[in-house]
Design a protein around this motif. Structure first.
Motif, short mmCIF file in Angstrom:
data_model
loop_
_atom_site.label_atom_id
_atom_site.label_comp_id
_atom_site.label_asym_id
_atom_site.label_seq_id
_atom_site.Cartn_x
_atom_site.Cartn_y
_atom_site.Cartn_z
N PRO A 1 -2.97 -0.50 -12.98
CA PRO A 1 -4.01 -1.32 -12.36
C PRO A 1 -4.00 -1.28 -10.82
O PRO A 1 -5.03 -1.48 -10.19
CB PRO A 1 -3.74 -2.73 -12.88
N ASP A 2 -2.83 -1.05 -10.21
CA ASP A 2 -2.76 -0.96 -8.75
C ASP A 2 -3.21 0.43 -8.33
O ASP A 2 -2.85 1.42 -8.96
CB ASP A 2 -1.34 -1.20 -8.26
N PRO B 1 -3.25 13.07 -11.22
CA PRO B 1 -3.93 12.23 -10.22
C PRO B 1 -3.07 12.00 -8.97
O PRO B 1 -1.86 11.80 -9.07
CB PRO B 1 -4.16 10.90 -10.96
N CYS B 2 -3.71 12.03 -7.81
CA CYS B 2 -2.94 11.89 -6.57
C CYS B 2 -3.07 10.51 -5.93
O CYS B 2 -2.42 10.24 -4.93
CB CYS B 2 -3.33 12.98 -5.57
N CYS B 3 -3.89 9.63 -6.50
CA CYS B 3 -4.15 8.33 -5.86
C CYS B 3 -3.71 7.12 -6.68
O CYS B 3 -3.75 6.00 -6.19
CB CYS B 3 -5.63 8.19 -5.56
N ARG B 4 -3.33 7.34 -7.94
CA ARG B 4 -2.93 6.23 -8.81
C ARG B 4 -1.73 6.62 -9.64
O ARG B 4 -1.58 7.76 -10.06
CB ARG B 4 -4.06 5.84 -9.75
N GLU B 5 -0.91 5.62 -9.92
CA GLU B 5 0.20 5.83 -10.84
C GLU B 5 -0.35 5.81 -12.27
O GLU B 5 -1.31 5.12 -12.57
CB GLU B 5 1.23 4.71 -10.66
N PHE B 6 0.27 6.57 -13.14
CA PHE B 6 -0.17 6.65 -14.53
C PHE B 6 1.04 6.95 -15.41
O PHE B 6 2.12 7.27 -14.92
CB PHE B 6 -1.23 7.76 -14.71
N ALA B 7 0.84 6.86 -16.71
CA ALA B 7 1.88 7.25 -17.67
C ALA B 7 1.21 8.06 -18.77
O ALA B 7 0.21 7.64 -19.34
CB ALA B 7 2.56 6.01 -18.26
N ILE B 8 1.76 9.24 -19.02
CA ILE B 8 1.25 10.10 -20.09
C ILE B 8 1.68 9.51 -21.43
O ILE B 8 2.87 9.27 -21.66
CB ILE B 8 1.79 11.54 -19.96
N GLN B 9 0.72 9.30 -22.30
CA GLN B 9 1.03 8.83 -23.65
C GLN B 9 0.99 9.97 -24.65
O GLN B 9 1.73 9.96 -25.63
CB GLN B 9 0.06 7.72 -24.04
N GLU C 1 -12.11 0.77 -11.75
CA GLU C 1 -10.96 0.02 -11.26
C GLU C 1 -10.25 -0.70 -12.39
O GLU C 1 -10.78 -0.89 -13.48
CB GLU C 1 -11.38 -0.96 -10.17
N GLY C 2 -9.00 -1.08 -12.12
CA GLY C 2 -8.22 -1.86 -13.07
C GLY C 2 -7.44 -1.01 -14.05
O GLY C 2 -7.55 0.21 -14.08
N GLY D 1 0.81 -1.21 0.00
CA GLY D 1 0.00 0.00 0.00
C GLY D 1 0.85 1.26 0.00
O GLY D 1 0.55 2.23 -0.70
N ARG D 2 1.89 1.24 0.77
CA ARG D 2 2.79 2.39 0.84
C ARG D 2 3.53 2.59 -0.49
O ARG D 2 3.73 3.71 -0.95
CB ARG D 2 3.80 2.15 1.96
#
Length: 186
Positions: A53-54, A106-114, A79-80, A23-24
């Motif tokens: 997805p996490d 976003p502050c709650c999920r990892e993402f990647a700008i495409q 989700e997902g 979680g951390r």
């Protein structure tokens, strides 16, 4: 990475450490407090991003401001793993002058700008650092903005925007503050 450009708020040396639990790790990889800040006369902004997805929370929104006014958002609360490809129409710019555009990540999920795109033939200029400096925020889930769907409404985002500072968030939800989250360059 293979999904696009990841915007992390911590250097790789911190992210690669054993953060104690899954979680951390997820919360530390989220881009809380990361803001794309530029001047443009664009009338729209399109964002295509891969959403990891996490998640600490399922929502992942990109909030858009023009001259310090909220104008819209793109994102998902599903989700997902997924890819978003959405457009925010900006308010009419009658004289075609440059306006300050901020995109809160976003502050709650990892993402990647495409891909991030502005209107064809629009101007683009980086803003540069705030003359007032950078406000460093550290803390837990409240400071990271974990319970708010919109990253621009976290208290660090609101306070730094209203007072004219850039912000850097070293907050990680689900954990008390630990010194290893501070890079010596901060």
């Amino acid at each position: 990475d293979e999904h696009g450009m990841c915007l992390h708020r911590f250097p790789e040396g911190i992210l690669s450490q054993n953060l104690g639990n899954e979680g951390r790790r997820i919360r530390a990889h989220a881009s809380a407090g990361v803001v794309m800040d530029f001047y443009s006369n664009t009338d729209e902004l399109s964002i295509r991003a891969w959403i990891h997805p996490d998640a600490a929370r399922w929502w992942a929104f990109f909030d858009v401001y023009v001259d310090d006014q909220f104008v819209g958002y793109v994102g998902t609360e599903e989700e997902g793993e997924r890819t978003i490809d959405q457009v925010v129409k900006l308010p009419v710019n009658a004289d075609s002058s440059d306006r300050r555009v901020r995109v809160y990540m976003p502050c709650c999920r990892e993402f990647a700008i495409q891909d991030i795109a502005i209107s064809k033939n629009a101007t683009f200029h980086a803003t540069g650092p705030s003359p007032k400096g950078t406000w460093l925020f550290y803390g837990d889930s409240i400071t990271q903005g974990m319970n708010g769907m919109h990253p621009s409404l976290s208290y660090p985002a609101v306070a730094s925007r209203l007072l004219g500072f850039d912000m850097h968030s070293a907050a990680v939800g689900g954990a008390r503050f630990e010194m290893f989250f501070l890079d010596e360059k901060l």
